[in-house]
Design a protein around this motif. Structure first.
Motif: not given
Length: 120
Positions: A5-25, A69-77
């Motif tokens: 299950v992914e989350s994050g993404g969107g619209l950003v101006q050049a030079g900006g930042s975004l963070r994506l997350s992905c949680a595995a079951s 980066s990752r959270d191994n306990a949450k199976n999330t990257v």
């Protein structure tokens, strides 16, 4: 069967930042990020071995700008994307592998994809 299950993404101006997350079951060995821009093939962005001090891998075009980066306990990257450029615009997919590492891991499970758009 592992669901992503992914989350994050969107619209950003050049030079900006975004963070994506992905949680595995469930537990995986490698979790990676791929992206596909319109009219282009899907390409590897980066990956992390989901173990303590596991290696991380990046494609050259994102090194020094993207960090996994990752959270191994949450199976999330996570994919922290800084200094974004218009050419980073794509649908970003999370993927998981039970064997292998980096771009050559055997990615068997895929997320639904999330759109990242970088405006100039």
């Amino acid at each position: 069967q592992v669901q992503l299950v992914e989350s994050g993404g969107g619209l950003v101006q050049a030079g900006g930042s975004l963070r994506l997350s992905c949680a595995a079951s469930g537990r995986t060995y490698t979790m990676g990020w791929f992206r596909q821009a319109p009219g282009r093939e899907r390409e590897f962005v980066g990956a992390a071995v989901m173990r303590w001090s596991g290696n991380t891998y990046y494609t050259d075009s994102v090194k020094s700008r993207f960090t996994i980066s990752r959270d191994n306990a949450k199976n999330t990257v996570y994919l922290q994307m800084n200094s974004l450029k218009p050419e980073d615009t794509a649908v970003y997919y999370c993927a998981a592998a039970l064997t292998g590492a980096g771009p050559d891991a055997r990615y068997e499970y895929w997320g639904q994809g999330t759109q990242v758009t970088v405006s100039s």
